[in-house]
Design a protein around this motif. Structure first.
Motif, PDB file in Angstrom:
ATOM      1  N   LEU A  69      -2.599 -10.403   3.686  1.00  0.00           N
ATOM      2  CA  LEU A  69      -1.818 -10.520   2.705  1.00  0.00           C
ATOM      3  C   LEU A  69      -2.128  -9.772   1.460  1.00  0.00           C
ATOM      4  O   LEU A  69      -3.441 -10.177   0.921  1.00  0.00           O
ATOM      5  CB  LEU A  69      -1.368 -11.851   2.244  1.00  0.00           C
ATOM      6  N   GLY A  70      -1.451  -8.559   1.130  1.00  0.00           N
ATOM      7  CA  GLY A  70      -1.835  -7.786  -0.038  1.00  0.00           C
ATOM      8  C   GLY A  70      -1.243  -8.313  -1.316  1.00  0.00           C
ATOM      9  O   GLY A  70      -0.643  -9.194  -1.473  1.00  0.00           O
ATOM     10  N   THR A  71      -1.529  -7.575  -2.407  1.00  0.00           N
ATOM     11  CA  THR A  71      -0.982  -7.826  -3.750  1.00  0.00           C
ATOM     12  C   THR A  71      -0.340  -6.378  -4.186  1.00  0.00           C
ATOM     13  O   THR A  71      -0.957  -5.669  -4.205  1.00  0.00           O
ATOM     14  CB  THR A  71      -2.009  -8.446  -4.598  1.00  0.00           C
ATOM     15  N   VAL A  72       0.742  -6.662  -4.801  1.00  0.00           N
ATOM     16  CA  VAL A  72       1.361  -5.593  -5.751  1.00  0.00           C
ATOM     17  C   VAL A  72       1.737  -5.840  -6.842  1.00  0.00           C
ATOM     18  O   VAL A  72       2.496  -6.845  -7.115  1.00  0.00           O
ATOM     19  CB  VAL A  72       2.313  -4.858  -4.988  1.00  0.00           C
ATOM     20  N   LEU A 118      11.778  -7.456  -6.606  1.00  0.00           N
ATOM     21  CA  LEU A 118      11.246  -6.845  -5.465  1.00  0.00           C
ATOM     22  C   LEU A 118      10.441  -7.928  -4.580  1.00  0.00           C
ATOM     23  O   LEU A 118       9.672  -8.226  -5.117  1.00  0.00           O
ATOM     24  CB  LEU A 118      10.911  -5.622  -5.571  1.00  0.00           C
ATOM     25  N   ASP A 119      10.773  -8.211  -3.270  1.00  0.00           N
ATOM     26  CA  ASP A 119      10.162  -8.968  -2.637  1.00  0.00           C
ATOM     27  C   ASP A 119       8.755  -8.551  -2.295  1.00  0.00           C
ATOM     28  O   ASP A 119       8.479  -7.197  -1.939  1.00  0.00           O
ATOM     29  CB  ASP A 119      10.736  -9.374  -1.059  1.00  0.00           C
ATOM     30  N   GLY A 120       7.526  -9.337  -2.718  1.00  0.00           N
ATOM     31  CA  GLY A 120       6.197  -8.985  -2.408  1.00  0.00           C
ATOM     32  C   GLY A 120       5.583  -8.294  -3.593  1.00  0.00           C
ATOM     33  O   GLY A 120       4.442  -7.727  -3.564  1.00  0.00           O
ATOM     34  N   VAL A 121       6.334  -8.096  -4.728  1.00  0.00           N
ATOM     35  CA  VAL A 121       5.936  -7.274  -5.957  1.00  0.00           C
ATOM     36  C   VAL A 121       6.170  -8.298  -7.117  1.00  0.00           C
ATOM     37  O   VAL A 121       7.185  -8.829  -7.343  1.00  0.00           O
ATOM     38  CB  VAL A 121       6.587  -5.885  -6.047  1.00  0.00           C
ATOM     39  N   GLN A 122       5.170  -8.271  -7.800  1.00  0.00           N
ATOM     40  CA  GLN A 122       5.279  -9.148  -9.078  1.00  0.00           C
ATOM     41  C   GLN A 122       5.330  -7.934 -10.329  1.00  0.00           C
ATOM     42  O   GLN A 122       4.600  -7.213 -10.420  1.00  0.00           O
ATOM     43  CB  GLN A 122       4.063  -9.861  -9.569  1.00  0.00           C
ATOM     44  N   PHE A 123       6.328  -7.959 -10.981  1.00  0.00           N
ATOM     45  CA  PHE A 123       6.881  -6.755 -11.968  1.00  0.00           C
ATOM     46  C   PHE A 123       6.298  -7.325 -13.398  1.00  0.00           C
ATOM     47  O   PHE A 123       6.816  -8.565 -13.790  1.00  0.00           O
ATOM     48  CB  PHE A 123       8.138  -6.396 -11.734  1.00  0.00           C
ATOM     49  N   LEU A 124       5.739  -6.507 -14.221  1.00  0.00           N
ATOM     50  CA  LEU A 124       5.314  -6.885 -15.790  1.00  0.00           C
ATOM     51  C   LEU A 124       6.495  -5.939 -16.176  1.00  0.00           C
ATOM     52  O   LEU A 124       5.988  -4.614 -16.640  1.00  0.00           O
ATOM     53  CB  LEU A 124       4.013  -6.590 -15.964  1.00  0.00           C
ATOM     54  N   SER A 125       7.698  -6.390 -16.075  1.00  0.00           N
ATOM     55  CA  SER A 125       8.482  -5.376 -17.163  1.00  0.00           C
ATOM     56  C   SER A 125       8.478  -5.490 -18.523  1.00  0.00           C
ATOM     57  O   SER A 125       7.942  -6.454 -19.286  1.00  0.00           O
ATOM     58  CB  SER A 125      10.103  -5.664 -16.550  1.00  0.00           C
ATOM     59  N   ASN A 126       8.859  -4.410 -19.380  1.00  0.00           N
ATOM     60  CA  ASN A 126       8.860  -4.432 -20.697  1.00  0.00           C
ATOM     61  C   ASN A 126       7.351  -4.422 -21.178  1.00  0.00           C
ATOM     62  O   ASN A 126       7.097  -5.208 -22.086  1.00  0.00           O
ATOM     63  CB  ASN A 126       9.738  -5.409 -21.492  1.00  0.00           C
ATOM     64  N   ARG A 129       2.915  -1.317   2.697  1.00  0.00           N
ATOM     65  CA  ARG A 129       1.922  -0.876   3.554  1.00  0.00           C
ATOM     66  C   ARG A 129       0.756  -1.910   3.084  1.00  0.00           C
ATOM     67  O   ARG A 129      -0.155  -2.121   4.306  1.00  0.00           O
ATOM     68  CB  ARG A 129       1.338   0.325   2.722  1.00  0.00           C
ATOM     69  N   VAL A 130       0.850  -2.604   2.253  1.00  0.00           N
ATOM     70  CA  VAL A 130      -0.539  -3.493   1.918  1.00  0.00           C
ATOM     71  C   VAL A 130      -0.192  -4.836   2.519  1.00  0.00           C
ATOM     72  O   VAL A 130      -0.717  -6.027   2.355  1.00  0.00           O
ATOM     73  CB  VAL A 130      -1.094  -3.547   0.616  1.00  0.00           C
ATOM     74  N   LEU A 143      -4.536   5.349   1.941  1.00  0.00           N
ATOM     75  CA  LEU A 143      -4.901   4.646   0.645  1.00  0.00           C
ATOM     76  C   LEU A 143      -4.566   3.356   0.587  1.00  0.00           C
ATOM     77  O   LEU A 143      -5.423   2.309   0.107  1.00  0.00           O
ATOM     78  CB  LEU A 143      -4.284   5.315  -0.830  1.00  0.00           C
ATOM     79  N   LEU A 144      -3.318   2.856   1.273  1.00  0.00           N
ATOM     80  CA  LEU A 144      -2.808   1.507   1.107  1.00  0.00           C
ATOM     81  C   LEU A 144      -3.021   0.813   2.390  1.00  0.00           C
ATOM     82  O   LEU A 144      -2.412   1.033   3.246  1.00  0.00           O
ATOM     83  CB  LEU A 144      -1.416   1.596   0.786  1.00  0.00           C
ATOM     84  N   GLN A 145      -3.979  -0.195   2.349  1.00  0.00           N
ATOM     85  CA  GLN A 145      -4.592  -0.858   3.607  1.00  0.00           C
ATOM     86  C   GLN A 145      -4.008  -2.356   3.608  1.00  0.00           C
ATOM     87  O   GLN A 145      -3.632  -2.919   2.471  1.00  0.00           O
ATOM     88  CB  GLN A 145      -5.796  -0.738   3.910  1.00  0.00           C
ATOM     89  N   PRO A 146      -3.598  -2.968   4.570  1.00  0.00           N
ATOM     90  CA  PRO A 146      -3.114  -4.160   4.638  1.00  0.00           C
ATOM     91  C   PRO A 146      -4.333  -5.186   3.896  1.00  0.00           C
ATOM     92  O   PRO A 146      -5.310  -4.878   4.191  1.00  0.00           O
ATOM     93  CB  PRO A 146      -3.014  -4.841   5.895  1.00  0.00           C
ATOM     94  N   GLY A 147      -3.926  -6.168   3.033  1.00  0.00           N
ATOM     95  CA  GLY A 147      -4.882  -7.113   2.072  1.00  0.00           C
ATOM     96  C   GLY A 147      -5.244  -6.443   0.885  1.00  0.00           C
ATOM     97  O   GLY A 147      -5.834  -7.273  -0.017  1.00  0.00           O
ATOM     98  N   PHE A 148      -4.846  -5.149   0.550  1.00  0.00           N
ATOM     99  CA  PHE A 148      -5.295  -4.443  -0.696  1.00  0.00           C
ATOM    100  C   PHE A 148      -4.572  -4.977  -1.806  1.00  0.00           C
ATOM    101  O   PHE A 148      -3.254  -5.320  -1.663  1.00  0.00           O
ATOM    102  CB  PHE A 148      -5.154  -2.751  -0.594  1.00  0.00           C
ATOM    103  N   SER A 149      -4.949  -4.859  -2.914  1.00  0.00           N
ATOM    104  CA  SER A 149      -4.335  -5.240  -4.186  1.00  0.00           C
ATOM    105  C   SER A 149      -4.037  -3.924  -4.908  1.00  0.00           C
ATOM    106  O   SER A 149      -5.113  -2.899  -4.864  1.00  0.00           O
ATOM    107  CB  SER A 149      -5.245  -5.966  -5.021  1.00  0.00           C
ATOM    108  N   VAL A 150      -2.869  -3.824  -5.259  1.00  0.00           N
ATOM    109  CA  VAL A 150      -2.354  -2.429  -6.033  1.00  0.00           C
ATOM    110  C   VAL A 150      -1.675  -2.667  -7.190  1.00  0.00           C
ATOM    111  O   VAL A 150      -0.790  -3.554  -7.520  1.00  0.00           O
ATOM    112  CB  VAL A 150      -1.262  -1.770  -4.895  1.00  0.00           C
TER     113      VAL A 150
END
Length: 241
Positions: A98-101, A112-120, A86-87, A62-69
């Motif tokens: 380059l993917g997006t998480v 976390l490196d490589g991840v943008q969190f929307l906490s709360n 994986r992305v 499911l998770l390919q390099p360059g994918f947005s998750v």
């Protein structure tokens, strides 16, 4: 290194167990014997649930390099860790796209490196949807992940109904807004009478839907996952090439 960490975990858990109820002591004992808990410490995953996603992705890619998750119910961040690797959202592989998480949770999530969190943030909130559109390339995602679940009430059927309701309403609404045509959705549910209705609803929106129980899901748990692939509906107001 892992041995020292595990020994500290064992010692700390043993001390805590003396002050806990019988049910809590049983949970601690199960954690100490769980190979996935031990492996998550050894591999620096934030929790054992990482192995559920790893197993599913190893099989279905499911998770390919360059994918947005988008990772819903992301705390503490183990699924986001797997997705980021994986992305290639941290850009550690210079030869791959380059993917997006983006991870979302009502709770706070440590960076976390490589991840943008929307906490709360609430997955069902339209303000969250608007922020997601701004964070995702083109405002859309290739994969929508959900390991989220409502707080347990202690009544199995009620918890089952609430989780199915969460998937069939909030998650499907989010998919309609951000999931790219041809995209995939992976969502947790607790098995029960309404699971068939959720599968039928997913089948209206996706070309294929199947139920999975990865090895890392405990055998005595009602936890299962629906994997829905090849999303049929276009995102409203978006044009795709």
């Amino acid at each position: 290194m892992f041995g020292r960490i595990h020994r500290r975990f064992v010692c700390m858990s043993s001390r805590l167990a003396k002050k806990k109820s019988q049910a809590e002591q049983k949970w601690i004992g199960r954690q100490l014997k769980d190979p996935y808990v031990k492996a998550s410490h050894a591999l620096n995953f934030r929790c054992r649930s990482a192995f559920k996603l790893l197993e599913i992705d190893d099989k279905f890619r499911l998770l390919q390099p360059g994918f947005s998750v988008v990772d819903c119910g992301a705390a503490p961040g183990a699924w986001s860790q797997v997705a980021a690797h994986r992305v290639n959202s941290a850009g550690t592989d210079f030869t791959s796209p380059l993917g997006t998480v983006v991870g979302i949770d009502l709770q706070h999530i440590s960076p976390l490196d490589g991840v943008q969190f929307l906490s709360n943030h609430d997955v069902a909130d339209h303000e969250t949807h608007a922020k997601l559109s701004g964070l995702l390339p083109g405002g859309r995602a290739h994969v929508l992940l959900s390991d989220m679940a409502p707080n347990a009430s202690g009544f199995r059927e009620l918890d089952h109904e609430r989780l199915v309701g969460l998937c069939s309403s909030s998650l499907m609404d989010l998919a309609e807004k951000i999931l790219s045509p041809g995209g995939s959705l992976l969502c947790k549910y607790w098995d029960g009478a309404l699971a068939r209705h959720l599968q039928e609803k997913l089948s209206l929106e996706f070309a294929s839907v199947q139920s999975l129980k990865p090895n890392a899901s405990r055998k005595d748990s009602a936890e299962r996952y629906f994997l829905a692939r090849n999303y049929k509906r276009p995102v409203k107001g978006k044009t795709f090439f």
